[in-house]
Design a protein around this motif. Structure first.
Motif, PDB file in Angstrom:
ATOM      1  N   ALA A  40      48.806  11.258  -2.440  1.00 25.02           N
ATOM      2  CA  ALA A  40      48.877  12.511  -1.461  1.00 25.02           C
ATOM      3  C   ALA A  40      48.757  13.703  -2.357  1.00 25.02           C
ATOM      4  O   ALA A  40      48.501  14.617  -1.725  1.00 25.02           O
ATOM      5  N   ASP A  41      48.480  13.626  -3.856  1.00 20.36           N
ATOM      6  CA  ASP A  41      48.495  15.009  -4.470  1.00 20.36           C
ATOM      7  C   ASP A  41      47.092  15.327  -4.694  1.00 20.36           C
ATOM      8  O   ASP A  41      46.649  16.572  -4.858  1.00 20.36           O
ATOM      9  N   ARG A  42      46.041  14.553  -4.117  1.00 21.78           N
ATOM     10  CA  ARG A  42      44.795  14.960  -4.189  1.00 21.78           C
ATOM     11  C   ARG A  42      44.160  15.340  -2.925  1.00 21.78           C
ATOM     12  O   ARG A  42      44.726  15.054  -1.984  1.00 21.78           O
ATOM     13  N   PRO A  43      43.409  16.318  -3.129  1.00 16.85           N
ATOM     14  CA  PRO A  43      42.912  17.049  -1.695  1.00 16.85           C
ATOM     15  C   PRO A  43      41.746  16.094  -0.976  1.00 16.85           C
ATOM     16  O   PRO A  43      41.398  15.264  -1.726  1.00 16.85           O
ATOM     17  N   THR A  44      41.890  16.129   0.321  1.00 21.31           N
ATOM     18  CA  THR A  44      41.251  15.600   1.159  1.00 21.31           C
ATOM     19  C   THR A  44      40.506  16.435   2.225  1.00 21.31           C
ATOM     20  O   THR A  44      40.997  17.254   2.811  1.00 21.31           O
ATOM     21  N   GLY A  45      39.302  15.992   2.237  1.00 30.37           N
ATOM     22  CA  GLY A  45      38.434  16.936   3.159  1.00 30.37           C
ATOM     23  C   GLY A  45      38.191  16.276   4.307  1.00 30.37           C
ATOM     24  O   GLY A  45      39.026  15.498   4.877  1.00 30.37           O
ATOM     25  N   ARG A  46      37.054  16.311   5.202  1.00 32.24           N
ATOM     26  CA  ARG A  46      36.912  15.592   6.317  1.00 32.24           C
ATOM     27  C   ARG A  46      35.400  15.656   6.434  1.00 32.24           C
ATOM     28  O   ARG A  46      34.463  16.521   6.152  1.00 32.24           O
ATOM     29  N   LEU A  47      34.765  14.661   7.139  1.00 30.46           N
ATOM     30  CA  LEU A  47      33.443  14.466   7.849  1.00 30.46           C
ATOM     31  C   LEU A  47      33.565  14.987   9.172  1.00 30.46           C
ATOM     32  O   LEU A  47      34.467  14.683  10.001  1.00 30.46           O
ATOM     33  N   VAL A  48      32.721  15.913   9.375  1.00 35.08           N
ATOM     34  CA  VAL A  48      32.401  16.218  10.857  1.00 35.08           C
ATOM     35  C   VAL A  48      31.311  15.973  11.421  1.00 35.08           C
ATOM     36  O   VAL A  48      30.137  16.320  11.019  1.00 35.08           O
ATOM     37  N   LEU A  49      31.310  14.904  12.637  1.00 32.48           N
ATOM     38  CA  LEU A  49      29.826  14.922  12.946  1.00 32.48           C
ATOM     39  C   LEU A  49      29.574  16.102  14.398  1.00 32.48           C
ATOM     40  O   LEU A  49      30.652  16.320  15.058  1.00 32.48           O
ATOM     41  N   ALA A  50      28.562  16.455  14.235  1.00 27.31           N
ATOM     42  CA  ALA A  50      28.199  17.914  14.737  1.00 27.31           C
ATOM     43  C   ALA A  50      26.988  17.485  15.982  1.00 27.31           C
ATOM     44  O   ALA A  50      25.821  17.163  15.427  1.00 27.31           O
ATOM     45  N   SER A  78      21.664   6.284  17.976  1.00 29.53           N
ATOM     46  CA  SER A  78      20.338   6.023  17.365  1.00 29.53           C
ATOM     47  C   SER A  78      19.973   6.941  16.330  1.00 29.53           C
ATOM     48  O   SER A  78      18.729   7.330  16.336  1.00 29.53           O
ATOM     49  N   ASP A  79      20.889   7.398  15.561  1.00 26.29           N
ATOM     50  CA  ASP A  79      20.350   8.325  14.480  1.00 26.29           C
ATOM     51  C   ASP A  79      21.416   7.995  13.332  1.00 26.29           C
ATOM     52  O   ASP A  79      22.373   7.319  13.455  1.00 26.29           O
ATOM     53  N   PRO A  80      20.752   8.629  12.184  1.00 27.96           N
ATOM     54  CA  PRO A  80      21.931   8.162  10.954  1.00 27.96           C
ATOM     55  C   PRO A  80      23.437   8.589  11.187  1.00 27.96           C
ATOM     56  O   PRO A  80      23.448   9.736  11.896  1.00 27.96           O
ATOM     57  N   GLY A  81      24.364   8.124  10.398  1.00 31.95           N
ATOM     58  CA  GLY A  81      25.610   8.367  10.674  1.00 31.95           C
ATOM     59  C   GLY A  81      26.682   7.256  10.773  1.00 31.95           C
ATOM     60  O   GLY A  81      27.835   7.513  10.206  1.00 31.95           O
ATOM     61  N   TYR A  82      26.377   6.122  11.237  1.00 31.13           N
ATOM     62  CA  TYR A  82      27.200   5.034  11.414  1.00 31.13           C
ATOM     63  C   TYR A  82      27.998   4.466  10.024  1.00 31.13           C
ATOM     64  O   TYR A  82      28.943   4.236   9.834  1.00 31.13           O
ATOM     65  N   ARG A  83      26.846   4.706   8.978  1.00 35.18           N
ATOM     66  CA  ARG A  83      27.362   4.005   7.671  1.00 35.18           C
ATOM     67  C   ARG A  83      28.265   4.986   6.970  1.00 35.18           C
ATOM     68  O   ARG A  83      29.200   4.391   6.349  1.00 35.18           O
ATOM     69  N   LEU A  84      28.022   6.277   7.084  1.00 38.40           N
ATOM     70  CA  LEU A  84      28.753   7.562   6.569  1.00 38.40           C
ATOM     71  C   LEU A  84      30.217   7.318   7.494  1.00 38.40           C
ATOM     72  O   LEU A  84      31.458   7.431   6.608  1.00 38.40           O
ATOM     73  N   VAL A  85      30.210   7.411   8.722  1.00 34.38           N
ATOM     74  CA  VAL A  85      31.582   7.131   9.334  1.00 34.38           C
ATOM     75  C   VAL A  85      32.253   5.933   8.741  1.00 34.38           C
ATOM     76  O   VAL A  85      33.619   5.755   8.800  1.00 34.38           O
ATOM     77  N   ARG A  86      31.732   4.802   8.987  1.00 40.29           N
ATOM     78  CA  ARG A  86      32.292   3.513   8.432  1.00 40.29           C
ATOM     79  C   ARG A  86      32.824   3.560   7.156  1.00 40.29           C
ATOM     80  O   ARG A  86      33.836   3.046   6.879  1.00 40.29           O
ATOM     81  N   ALA A  95      37.576   3.881   4.031  1.00 39.54           N
ATOM     82  CA  ALA A  95      38.321   4.871   2.709  1.00 39.54           C
ATOM     83  C   ALA A  95      39.516   5.442   3.197  1.00 39.54           C
ATOM     84  O   ALA A  95      40.372   6.105   2.329  1.00 39.54           O
ATOM     85  N   GLY A  96      39.913   5.434   4.419  1.00 34.36           N
ATOM     86  CA  GLY A  96      40.802   6.048   4.984  1.00 34.36           C
ATOM     87  C   GLY A  96      40.845   7.646   5.065  1.00 34.36           C
ATOM     88  O   GLY A  96      41.608   8.578   4.647  1.00 34.36           O
ATOM     89  N   LEU A  97      39.455   8.253   5.298  1.00 33.98           N
ATOM     90  CA  LEU A  97      39.267   9.516   5.014  1.00 33.98           C
ATOM     91  C   LEU A  97      39.038  10.168   6.443  1.00 33.98           C
ATOM     92  O   LEU A  97      38.574   9.480   7.299  1.00 33.98           O
ATOM     93  N   PRO A  98      39.537  11.499   6.874  1.00 33.96           N
ATOM     94  CA  PRO A  98      39.390  12.257   8.220  1.00 33.96           C
ATOM     95  C   PRO A  98      37.955  12.212   8.638  1.00 33.96           C
ATOM     96  O   PRO A  98      36.887  12.500   8.097  1.00 33.96           O
ATOM     97  N   VAL A  99      37.754  11.680   9.906  1.00 30.87           N
ATOM     98  CA  VAL A  99      36.761  11.853  10.596  1.00 30.87           C
ATOM     99  C   VAL A  99      36.933  12.563  12.062  1.00 30.87           C
ATOM    100  O   VAL A  99      37.613  12.358  12.668  1.00 30.87           O
TER     101      VAL A  99
END
Length: 286
Positions: free
Chosen positions: A3-13, A97-105, A110-114
């Motif tokens: 909980a003390d470590r900062p967590t960012g986020r992945l934004v699919l745009a 039909s584009d890259p993204g699935y692997r990164l989202v998965r 890893a329990g990271l925000p998307v």
């Protein structure tokens, strides 16, 4: 996760599929503020940013089908350590039909925000403008390139009652429409949607026979979406042998015979007694 470590986020745009005027204010803000922008084609990203008069302040990385396996861990680490990572593709929504699935998965595992900055979608745009039913549909991506695989794919989809949406390259459009006419029936309604939202946008509607003839005599250009009406024919009932096999699978898993028969018969709208007797006959024969 600590909980003390900062967590960012992945934004699919989502990015414009043709007309740069379709870019949202949220996309502009994201490109200006993201710590990392992962782009399918960095040159296209620079052209988009220039058209939007945006300065991309964050680090720009390429992320495409040839390097996504190697680059995904790097982007996951960036999110894990607090960065906002924006993922953009050449047009439309990442992962479709584009890259993204692997990164989202990877983020999900890893329990990271998307999250998502929604934008234009060629699939939904073509579906909406096709004039075909939109209440139930399936996106099938690109049709197989090899004729045999393409025919098998369309044959398997021939009974699907949903409207079907495909991407296709312009030089294969005529062959694909001809294969669709053969598998689905030449009287099936469809639409060829090309260059959507661009200057030379064109939507050609008709039966598959009509569209195959049109494409055969036309030099099809640009990015193409094919939208095909779903089957209106009632599905053929499954073979009794297939139903018996399904009952046997259920009983092998511990289901009582009568319960298994009732489940399978109810799902396929066949009489319980008829299926029960078929199962007994098959057991006696073996």
């Amino acid at each position: 996760m600590d909980a003390d470590r900062p967590t960012g986020r992945l934004v699919l745009a989502g990015t414009p599929i043709g007309n740069v005027g379709d870019a949202t204010s949220r996309l502009v803000a994201l490109l200006e503020t993201a710590d990392v922008v992962a782009a399918e084609d960095t040159r296209r990203l620079h052209r988009l940013a220039s058209a939007l008069e945006v300065t991309v302040a964050g680090r720009i990385l390429s992320y495409h089908e040839h390097n996504e396996v190697a680059r995904t861990p790097e982007l996951l680490d960036a999110v894990r350590t607090g960065a906002t990572v924006a993922l953009v593709t050449d047009a439309g929504m990442p992962s479709v039909s584009d890259p993204g699935y692997r990164l989202v998965r990877g983020c999900v595992d890893a329990g990271l925000p998307v999250t998502v900055v929604p934008g234009p979608s060629a699939v939904l745009t073509a579906l909406a403008v096709s004039g075909l039913p939109c209440d139930r549909f399936a996106f099938e991506g690109f049709a197989p390139r090899r004729p045999g695989e393409r025919t098998r794919t369309f044959t398997a989809l021939a009974g699907d009652a949903r409207t079907l949406v495909f991407f296709e390259s312009p030089h294969r459009t005529a062959a694909t429409l001809a294969a669709m006419a053969g598998a689905f029936g030449g009287d099936r309604r469809a639409a060829v949607c090309r260059e959507l939202t661009k200057t030379y946008e064109e939507v050609v509607r008709g039966t598959l026979d009509e569209l195959a003839a049109w494409a055969d005599g036309t030099e099809v250009r640009g990015e193409v979406c094919l939208v095909v009406e779903g089957s209106t024919r009632p599905p053929e009932p499954p073979a009794t042998a297939d139903l018996v096999a399904r009952v046997q699978e259920l009983t092998a898993g511990g289901e009582r015979l009568k319960d298994a028969v009732r489940v399978v018969a109810g799902k396929h709208d066949v009489p319980n007694r008829e299926l029960y007797e078929a199962v007994l006959a098959q057991r006696k024969a073996t």
